[in-house]
Design an enzyme around this catalytic site. Structure first.
Site, PDB file in Angstrom:
ATOM      1  N   LYS A  89     -26.883 147.985   7.391  1.00 48.16           N
ATOM      2  CA  LYS A  89     -27.784 146.860   7.629  1.00 48.16           C
ATOM      3  C   LYS A  89     -27.649 145.866   6.478  1.00 48.16           C
ATOM      4  O   LYS A  89     -27.538 146.273   5.316  1.00 48.16           O
ATOM      5  CB  LYS A  89     -29.225 147.386   7.727  1.00 48.16           C
ATOM      6  CG  LYS A  89     -30.259 146.349   8.144  1.00 48.16           C
ATOM      7  CD  LYS A  89     -31.634 147.010   8.308  1.00 48.16           C
ATOM      8  CE  LYS A  89     -32.703 146.014   8.730  1.00 48.16           C
ATOM      9  NZ  LYS A  89     -34.027 146.664   8.895  1.00 48.16           N
ATOM     10  N   SER A 164     -36.622 145.313  12.968  1.00 47.69           N
ATOM     11  CA  SER A 164     -35.673 144.353  12.437  1.00 47.69           C
ATOM     12  C   SER A 164     -34.229 144.820  12.459  1.00 47.69           C
ATOM     13  O   SER A 164     -33.313 144.010  12.376  1.00 47.69           O
ATOM     14  CB  SER A 164     -36.043 144.014  11.000  1.00 47.69           C
ATOM     15  OG  SER A 164     -35.902 145.171  10.172  1.00 47.69           O
ATOM     16  N   SER A 188     -38.790 149.561  11.956  1.00 47.59           N
ATOM     17  CA  SER A 188     -37.520 148.837  12.106  1.00 47.59           C
ATOM     18  C   SER A 188     -36.293 149.703  12.328  1.00 47.59           C
ATOM     19  O   SER A 188     -35.228 149.200  12.643  1.00 47.59           O
ATOM     20  CB  SER A 188     -37.276 147.944  10.887  1.00 47.59           C
ATOM     21  OG  SER A 188     -38.125 146.822  10.940  1.00 47.59           O
TER      22      SER A 188
END
Lengths: 537, 516
Positions: A89, A164, A188
């Site tokens: 990420k 997210s 997330s």
């Protein structure tokens, strides 16, 4: 170039689990280079439509793969996941690789150092395919708040992949990577896993180092694995976990034995005999999609068949979790994001007429931050203000304590707790952009774990009958008991696959190579009367 | 605030000091920042040395890079506890750091990691010895109450280039050195100091001086006010005599010498009195002290509207010094500097004035060691507070950093008392020691410095000088013995300085048949 790189009889390397990849390399049936190349090919073909990766480091990944292959050929003793590719990420700093956190502010920021978890991936000799898309500074539940455009859900390109960490979940669900790193502040990792039919784990707070991971809310953030199977997640969890002297909040204790727990799991009747599974009364019902609830109820039946006793537990203060979360998170975020002032690094916007340093900071932040980031900075600044602190931040901390006590009491009655991970399946891109509250409600089931610091996992529980989209079931365990999630998760995963005729991910339809037009990320580009430049450290 | 207003403020009317004391009672509060001399910074492993090339002692943590996290320096916590104990404070059993949020380019994270409502040390006191003053005020001891001592990190150092004020407003550009960012600081805050009356400015000075001595004795800081490793902000307010309600205060920054502390407090008192006499209100603000002109000028307004949005630092775990650790640290506390000074002064037989020079030169320890190495206290004082103190001052270093050890000074004293060197030769030898030429005896040998012990050579010189100066010789014979000085000088010149002046005098008088 074809989507797959068959090594033997048309086998698609990207469809293998991480465990299968590791075994295949160990058996000499494939190489890390072949695996990395197969994934790079699929990324090249599908990423234009998915926008899961913001950066692909083909050279770096291939170089690591070749080193691993050479080491293996030389008979070196290698870590279990050596050579298995992974996606990171874009919230974790990677030395020499641009790290944006999904923000225009850091569009060209190249970190001078690796996050501890990145160091651990390198030590595990896992080729890093690239950096995955995310909501700006991890603020969002849909990845629509990325400054670089939304990521699409491989199950339906018109839908969100969760957030997210939608880039990581889409990459794993779409077979662009077998494993990925996520960060979970309020769900997330788990909510994207639920809406993409994958597995996501938020470890116990402090179980994985946060050093070098761009902070959203320090007391809530936790790093964890994204995978297609519980067993794969366990292997990555053990790579990431463990004490880090660079993170004061890191737990100084051995990583929970999660791989071992998976190995002992079984889909046979009675394999979970003696286990008490608590259903949280306050999560579910109104606001939850019928198909989500139905798959959840079916999963409970499978748990019963495995021998578990289902009990109802009550966590009365969960009703205040959302309110407390949306005070604590913005408060910490408003302070954590203060450093982005365009003085030492980042995107600088200089107003005309010899502005002061303060005016440059203000213009740069106004220009580079998206609306959701600004909204939360304003909320947090207000909540921490003199005269309001006690009523907002102070009260929220009290609620947090009450929620932790609720969970403590619940774990007195049950070994693990379960709930649907998200109230709905993946919604359409653009549907909730104008209604922040509706967006926030997506995390209603996942937030309590962050407030209490306990571990949580989402595994697929099937496809919702009404829309054919993946549904997730969430498991929660007491702090430092991450292995319980894996033991129960692996058993339930196997049982559901047997009941449903195979894993959910195997039912992923062909992913189109072009995406339909959808509303893009809300980001206001440069303001008139200014000029911008990159500040290099 | 524009330049014109500042200029007006600069020439603010004042009331004569003695006069204001008939109507007002001063209240002083002091906030002293002490930079700890730990090897590494408060929250990272960067070095802390003073004077390094700008931005060479930095890392992702102290530069506030994305993702970087702090880790508390355990040595700094120990120093904080020891400081708290030396100030008779209670030590928190559990306390947290807090974030003080505000934007400024020299603060990398745009929040300062500090402590807010949970300081590591609180509720203490320190007895301050205020010396006699020129106006006839007697020496006395005053107890200053300590509200708290807390840990925090320093900011980077901004230099504003261009403009006229040296401040950020009006500067052409500014540069920031982040070497200082993250250096551990202890902020020590007094309760309001009342009841000192006309001696309030002296109490303020004596308090800062006492803190400096304490920090030196604890060996936790360089406490160099001129280098900023000890910084003082002075809060001053006046209340009408007889009142118990505190007046509006101003906070004077940049008070970076002991003398300035006293002067700044005194000046602010005279300025406040003029404002209050005119029926106006004191503006709550920070003020800048100007060493050269001896006045303060308006800084920025400070009010309750200043909102730092403090909240507990979530990236750090609480600091919880165990009671065992606190007691272990208490056992490491040095003798109270004031008591120790009294003890040593008695033992050495120094006057109050002599002892003050010794303390001001930071030479108590080295004199103690020099005496222990065999020198007389008087000689040790003479060398350390004389030529060595001046040399240290010129070089801008501590007297202990000249490369001269107590053993050197003791050896030098031995060479003088044994008659091998005279005073001026000893000074030359000391120069050689400072220059790194070796120990005193080595330097004397290498430089060929030795009093001529051969009476024959000295007698020859005396005879030559007496013969050349019959008039002077006659005067001396006639009873004007003090005229011998002129002849001694010539004899020493003949001997190129390498003679004992006392011996020369004796020989001259003997030669002339006069009884010394």
């Amino acid at each position: 170039m074809s989507e797959t790189t068959p090594t033997d009889a048309g086998r698609d390397l990207t469809r293998m689990t991480a465990v299968q990849m590791a075994d295949a390399m160990a058996a000499g049936e494939t190489t890390s280079e072949e695996l990395v190349q197969a994934h790079l090919d699929r990324i090249e073909r599908l990423n234009p439509a998915l926008n899961a990766f913001l950066l692909v480091d083909a050279d770096g990944a291939l170089a690591t793969a070749r080193e691993v292959d050479a080491a293996r050929a030389a008979g070196e003793d290698l870590p279990r996941l050596a050579g298995v590719p992974v996606a990171v990420k874009d919230i974790a700093c990677t030395q020499g690789l641009t790290t944006t956190a999904g923000s225009r502010m850091l569009e060209h920021f190249v970190p001078p150092y690796d996050a501890t978890i990145v160091t651990r991936l390198r030590e595990a000799r896992m080729p890093i395919l690239g950096k995955t898309n995310m909501d700006e500074f991890a603020m969002g539940s849909s990845t629509e708040h990325s400054a670089f455009g939304p990521t699409r859900n491989p199950w339906d390109l018109e839908r969100i992949p969760g957030g997210s960490g939608g880039g990581s979940s889409a990459a794993v669900a779409g077979f662009l990577a077998p494993l990925a790193i996520g960060s979970d502040t309020g769900g997330s990792i788990r909510q994207p896993a639920a809406v993409t039919g994958t597995v996501g784990v938020k470890p116990t707070y402090g179980g994985v180092s946060r050093y070098g991971v761009i902070a959203l809310a320090s007391s809530l953030d936790q790093i964890g694995p994204c995978a297609r199977t519980v067993a794969d997640a366990a292997l990555l969890h053990e790579v990431l976990g463990g004490h880090d002297p660079m993170d004061s909040t890191s737990i100084d204790a051995p990583v929970p034995p999660v791989v071992e727990s998976v190995a002992g799991a079984s889909a046979e009747d009675g394999s979970l005999a003696g286990l008490k599974v608590g259903v949280v009364k306050e999560i579910g019902g109104e606001g939850f999609q019928p198909g989500v609830q139905q798959r959840f109820d079916e999963a409970l039946e499978e748990l019963r068949a495995l021998g578990a006793e289902i009990v109802e537990v009550s966590c009365p203060h969960f009703t205040h979790a959302m309110a407390a979360y949306y005070l604590i998170l913005p408060s910490e975020a408003s302070s954590n994001l203060a450093r982005y002032d365009a003085m030492r690094y980042g995107r600088r916007t200089t107003p005309e007429d010899s502005p002061s340093a303060e005016q440059v900071m203000a213009a740069s932040r106004d220009d580079a931050f998206g609306d959701e980031v600004k909204r939360r900075i304003i909320l947090g600044t207000y909540a921490l203000s003199s005269g309001y602190y006690d009523a907002y931040y102070g009260q929220a901390q009290k609620v947090r304590t009450l929620i932790a006590r609720d969970l403590e009491a619940a774990f007195g009655q049950a070994d693990v707790l379960v709930s649907p991970t998200a109230p709905t399946t993946a919604f359409r891109i653009g549907d909730k952009l104008d209604d922040p509250m509706a967006m926030y409600l997506n995390d209603i089931a996942t937030i309590p774990a962050n407030l209490a610091g306990i571990p949580g996992m989402s595994i697929p529980s099937g496809l919702a009958p009404e829309d054919g989209l993946p549904v997730g079931i969430q498991l929660l365990a007491p702090a430092m008991e991450d292995q319980r999630l894996y033991a129960v998760g692996a058993a339930l995963e196997a049982r559901l696959a047997r009941a449903q005729g195979g894993p959910v991910v195997d039912r992923l339809p062909e992913v189109p190579t072009t995406a339909p037009e959808v509303p893009g990320a809300r980001h206001t580009p440069g303001t008139a009367g200014t000029h911008t430049e990159e500040v290099r450290a | 605030m524009n330049a014109a207003t500042r200029a007006t403020a600069g020439t603010a009317p004042t009331v004569p000091y003695e006069e204001l004391l008939t109507r007002y009672e001063p209240v002083v509060g002091l906030e002293v920042h002490v930079e700890l001399s730990t090897a590494t910074k408060m929250f990272c492993g960067c070095a802390t040395g003073f004077g390094a090339e700008p931005n060479t002692q930095t890392c992702p943590v102290c530069l506030g890079m994305p993702g970087a996290l702090p880790v508390v320096n355990a040595t700094a916590v120990e120093s904080a506890v020891r400081i708290g104990l030396a100030l008779n404070c209670r030590i928190a059993e559990w306390c947290r750091f807090a974030r003080k949020n505000y934007f400024y380019p020299d603060m990398p994270k745009n929040f300062q990691t500090s402590q807010y409502d949970e300081p590591i040390a609180f509720d203490g006191w320190v007895d301050v010895e205020v010396p006699a003053n020129e106006a006839g005020g007697e020496a006395f001891t005053f107890r200053v109450e300590i509200e708290r001592a807390h840990m925090e990190e320093d900011t980077g150092k901004s230099t504003h280039v261009g403009g006229t004020t040296g401040r950020i407003h009006g500067a052409d550009y500014s540069v920031v050195d982040y070497n200082r960012a993250g250096i551990p600081l202890i902020e020590i805050v007094t309760r309001p100091i009342t009841g000192a009356g006309e001696r309030a400015p002296e109490v303020a000075r004596a308090y800062v001086s006492t803190l400096r001595d304490l920090m030196r004795a604890l060996d936790v800081s360089d406490v160099r006010m001129e280098q900023g490793s000890m910084r003082c902000d002075a809060n001053v307010s006046l209340m009408p005599t007889g009142s118990t309600t505190l007046g509006m205060r101003t906070e004077t920054k940049n008070v970076n010498s002991l003398r300035s502390v006293e002067r700044a407090v005194r000046y602010e008192m005279t300025r406040h009195a003029a404002v209050l006499d005119a029926g106006q209100a004191i503006l709550q603000e920070t003020r800048h002290w100007h060493e050269d002109t001896g006045i303060t000028t308006s800084g920025r307004p400070k009010s309750d509207a200043d909102d730092y949005r403090y909240f507990p630092e979530p990236d750090l775990v609480p600091v919880a010094p165990s009671r065992e650790d606190v007691e272990r640290l208490r056992a490491t506390l040095p003798e109270n500097p004031a008591e120790r000074r009294r003890r040593l002064q008695d033992a050495w037989g120094f006057t109050d004035l002599e002892m003050r020079d010794v303390v001001n030169a930071g030479a108590v320890e080295v004199i103690e060691e020099t005496v222990a190495a065999g020198a007389s206290p008087a000689a040790a004082r003479k060398w350390w507070t004389g030529v060595l103190a001046r040399r240290a001052n010129t070089d801008g270093v501590a007297v202990t950093e000249l490369g001269v050890t107590p053993a050197h000074v003791a050896e030098l004293d031995g060479l003088v008392t044994s008659g091998r060197l005279n005073d001026s030769m000893a000074r030359q030898v000391l120069d050689g020691v400072v220059a790194g030429e070796g120990a005193p005896a080595q330097v004397a040998d290498a430089r060929g410095l030795e009093l001529v012990q051969d009476d024959g050579a000295l007698q020859a010189a005396v005879d030559k000088v007496v013969a050349a100066n019959p008039d002077v010789a006659e005067k001396i014979r006639g009873g004007k013995v003090q005229a011998v000085g002129a002849l001694i000088g010539q004899v020493m010149k003949q001997m190129r300085g390498q003679a004992d002046a006392a011996k020369a005098r004796e020989l001259i008088l003997t030669t002339l048949g006069v009884e010394g």
